[in-house]
Design an enzyme around this catalytic site. Sequence first.
Site, PDB file in Angstrom:
ATOM      1  N   VAL A  62       0.826  -1.226  -0.116  1.00  0.00           N
ATOM      2  CA  VAL A  62      -0.120   0.062  -0.013  1.00  0.00           C
ATOM      3  C   VAL A  62       0.947   1.455  -0.105  1.00  0.00           C
ATOM      4  O   VAL A  62       0.752   2.120  -0.867  1.00  0.00           O
ATOM      5  CB  VAL A  62      -1.055  -0.103   1.187  1.00  0.00           C
ATOM      6  CG1 VAL A  62      -1.789   1.306   1.176  1.00  0.00           C
ATOM      7  CG2 VAL A  62      -1.746  -1.280   1.106  1.00  0.00           C
TER       8      VAL A  62
ATOM      9  N   SER B 190      -9.510 -12.474  -6.614  1.00  0.00           N
ATOM     10  CA  SER B 190      -9.558 -12.078  -5.268  1.00  0.00           C
ATOM     11  C   SER B 190     -11.095 -11.328  -5.028  1.00  0.00           C
ATOM     12  O   SER B 190     -11.652 -10.884  -6.118  1.00  0.00           O
ATOM     13  CB  SER B 190      -8.547 -10.878  -4.963  1.00  0.00           C
ATOM     14  OG  SER B 190      -8.607 -10.215  -3.914  1.00  0.00           O
TER      15      SER B 190
ATOM     16  N   TYR C 217      -3.810  -3.323  -8.649  1.00  0.00           N
ATOM     17  CA  TYR C 217      -4.395  -4.813  -8.239  1.00  0.00           C
ATOM     18  C   TYR C 217      -5.689  -5.158  -8.316  1.00  0.00           C
ATOM     19  O   TYR C 217      -5.920  -6.312  -8.851  1.00  0.00           O
ATOM     20  CB  TYR C 217      -4.003  -4.939  -6.912  1.00  0.00           C
ATOM     21  CG  TYR C 217      -4.076  -6.291  -6.427  1.00  0.00           C
ATOM     22  CD1 TYR C 217      -3.144  -7.280  -6.506  1.00  0.00           C
ATOM     23  CD2 TYR C 217      -5.219  -6.950  -5.654  1.00  0.00           C
ATOM     24  CE1 TYR C 217      -3.065  -8.862  -6.120  1.00  0.00           C
ATOM     25  CE2 TYR C 217      -5.392  -8.184  -5.025  1.00  0.00           C
ATOM     26  CZ  TYR C 217      -4.349  -9.141  -5.409  1.00  0.00           C
ATOM     27  OH  TYR C 217      -4.504 -10.309  -4.691  1.00  0.00           O
TER      28      TYR C 217
HETATM   29  P1  NAP Z   1       2.811 -14.813  -2.120  1.00  0.00           P
HETATM   30  O1  NAP Z   1       2.998 -15.215  -0.933  1.00  0.00           O
HETATM   31  O2  NAP Z   1       3.631 -13.219  -2.534  1.00  0.00           O
HETATM   32  O3  NAP Z   1       3.209 -15.690  -3.540  1.00  0.00           O
HETATM   33  C1  NAP Z   1       2.945 -15.414  -4.464  1.00  0.00           C
HETATM   34  C2  NAP Z   1       3.702 -16.503  -5.433  1.00  0.00           C
HETATM   35  O4  NAP Z   1       3.494 -16.122  -6.734  1.00  0.00           O
HETATM   36  C3  NAP Z   1       5.145 -16.603  -5.279  1.00  0.00           C
HETATM   37  O5  NAP Z   1       5.456 -17.794  -5.264  1.00  0.00           O
HETATM   38  C4  NAP Z   1       5.865 -15.760  -6.306  1.00  0.00           C
HETATM   39  O6  NAP Z   1       6.933 -16.088  -6.675  1.00  0.00           O
HETATM   40  C5  NAP Z   1       4.689 -16.299  -7.433  1.00  0.00           C
HETATM   41  N1  NAP Z   1       4.878 -15.433  -8.633  1.00  0.00           N
HETATM   42  C6  NAP Z   1       4.807 -13.989  -8.723  1.00  0.00           C
HETATM   43  N2  NAP Z   1       5.204 -13.614  -9.949  1.00  0.00           N
HETATM   44  C7  NAP Z   1       5.405 -14.817 -10.602  1.00  0.00           C
HETATM   45  C8  NAP Z   1       5.774 -15.089 -11.916  1.00  0.00           C
HETATM   46  N3  NAP Z   1       5.857 -13.964 -12.841  1.00  0.00           N
HETATM   47  N4  NAP Z   1       6.033 -16.169 -12.187  1.00  0.00           N
HETATM   48  C9  NAP Z   1       5.772 -17.432 -11.432  1.00  0.00           C
HETATM   49  N5  NAP Z   1       5.479 -17.020 -10.340  1.00  0.00           N
HETATM   50  C10 NAP Z   1       5.163 -15.688  -9.708  1.00  0.00           C
HETATM   51  O7  NAP Z   1       1.233 -14.263  -2.367  1.00  0.00           O
HETATM   52  P2  NAP Z   1       0.085 -15.188  -1.848  1.00  0.00           P
HETATM   53  O8  NAP Z   1      -0.798 -14.460  -0.924  1.00  0.00           O
HETATM   54  O9  NAP Z   1       0.213 -16.757  -1.715  1.00  0.00           O
HETATM   55  O10 NAP Z   1      -0.891 -15.200  -3.093  1.00  0.00           O
HETATM   56  C11 NAP Z   1      -1.143 -16.133  -4.156  1.00  0.00           C
HETATM   57  C12 NAP Z   1      -2.360 -15.714  -4.840  1.00  0.00           C
HETATM   58  O11 NAP Z   1      -3.509 -15.303  -3.914  1.00  0.00           O
HETATM   59  C13 NAP Z   1      -2.203 -14.422  -5.876  1.00  0.00           C
HETATM   60  O12 NAP Z   1      -2.695 -14.279  -6.939  1.00  0.00           O
HETATM   61  C14 NAP Z   1      -3.021 -13.454  -4.990  1.00  0.00           C
HETATM   62  O13 NAP Z   1      -3.103 -12.191  -5.554  1.00  0.00           O
HETATM   63  C15 NAP Z   1      -3.975 -14.192  -4.357  1.00  0.00           C
HETATM   64  N6  NAP Z   1      -4.633 -13.330  -3.221  1.00  0.00           N
HETATM   65  C16 NAP Z   1      -3.918 -13.493  -2.114  1.00  0.00           C
HETATM   66  C17 NAP Z   1      -4.841 -13.084  -0.840  1.00  0.00           C
HETATM   67  C18 NAP Z   1      -3.841 -12.958   0.533  1.00  0.00           C
HETATM   68  O14 NAP Z   1      -4.622 -12.427   1.235  1.00  0.00           O
HETATM   69  N7  NAP Z   1      -2.723 -13.383   0.624  1.00  0.00           N
HETATM   70  C19 NAP Z   1      -6.203 -12.493  -1.051  1.00  0.00           C
HETATM   71  C20 NAP Z   1      -6.711 -12.583  -2.266  1.00  0.00           C
HETATM   72  C21 NAP Z   1      -5.930 -13.185  -3.324  1.00  0.00           C
HETATM   73  P3  NAP Z   1       8.522 -15.533  -6.193  1.00  0.00           P
HETATM   74  O15 NAP Z   1       8.760 -16.086  -4.646  1.00  0.00           O
HETATM   75  O16 NAP Z   1       9.397 -15.892  -7.040  1.00  0.00           O
HETATM   76  O17 NAP Z   1       8.192 -14.149  -5.942  1.00  0.00           O
END
Ligand code: NAP
Length: 276
Positions: free
Chosen positions: A96, A139, A193
């Site tokens: 943010v 999301s 986002y």
């Molecule tokens: P996170 O912990 O930041 O993990 C994101 C993952 O995506 C990491 O493994 C990252 O790899 C990978 N990634 C990013 N860019 C990439 C690319 N170009 N190619 C391949 N892998 C890539 O986030 P998260 O919270 O687990 O989020 C997972 C999904 O859930 C996302 O789509 C997010 O938008 C969605 N989401 C999350 C929440 C929440 O509260 N956490 C809520 C709603 C939706 P690196 O380690 O290499 O960066």
Amino acid sequence: MSNVPVAVVTGSNKGIGFAIVRALCKQFPGDVYLTARDPGRGQEAVAKLQKEGLCALFHQLDIDDLQSIRALRDFLKEKYGGLNVLVNNAGIAFKVHDTTPFAVQAEVTLKTNFFGTRNVCTELLPLVKPYGKVVNVSSMVSSSALGGCSRELQQKFRSETITEDELVELMTKFVEDTKKSVHEKEGWPNTAYGVSKIGVTVLSRIQARMLNEKRKGDHILLNACCPGWVRTDMAGPKATKSPDEGAETPVYLALLPSDADSPHGQFLSNKTVRTW
Ligand code: NAP
């Protein structure tokens, strides 16, 4: 060529993707691929699961890199003759308080979350076998961002006839509008986002419709979902769900029974279909 069922999870070296792989290793009757853009981080994650007694396989995948996506496509075609489960989980979000100019945030966020996810779908959806499942991790922010769009944009994003090309044009226009600082005047909400996740949800609705039109007899189910607010590097430690809890809805959709004909083309959270 192996007849073993195969599941692939994008961006699964950490966070929700990692938890999805963990759950699939326990419940999916076949090979489960943990993928990561960085092979070191990916192999480390596989080793972590191994210590838990779980066996995930690894393949490199950077969803920003078409060559990387195509290498995975060719591997799956050659080794398995397709795939059974695809979970598009990889995503990014600027914090943010990040001071990166908004137009740059818009370009970078859309590049991965929308265009990268779309490229994976373009290359891998044709490989999905009958009775396969596709889960696009979006999301709830896509819903709130939709509410922040002009009435005209809302109508387009809710349309039952919008095409993938039209959606791509709109997502491209958002990025261009941010560069000219006219995005709010043009009816967009002030969240890169959020707009990227509108793209993921609407793309899922379009893809499900295309499956109905072109591959009806294949019984493939494709949905978008929100994992909830999950304690990961993206959302931080104050979020309410653990990564394993965040994985529940995506895993539920990935493992829908073969006689299920719904949900399909829906947006779900907490395993419940939400109105778009
Ligand atoms: P996170 O912990 O930041 O993990 C994101 C993952 O995506 C990491 O493994 C990252 O790899 C990978 N990634 C990013 N860019 C990439 C690319 N170009 N190619 C391949 N892998 C890539 O986030 P998260 O919270 O687990 O989020 C997972 C999904 O859930 C996302 O789509 C997010 O938008 C969605 N989401 C999350 C929440 C929440 O509260 N956490 C809520 C709603 C939706 P690196 O380690 O290499 O960066």
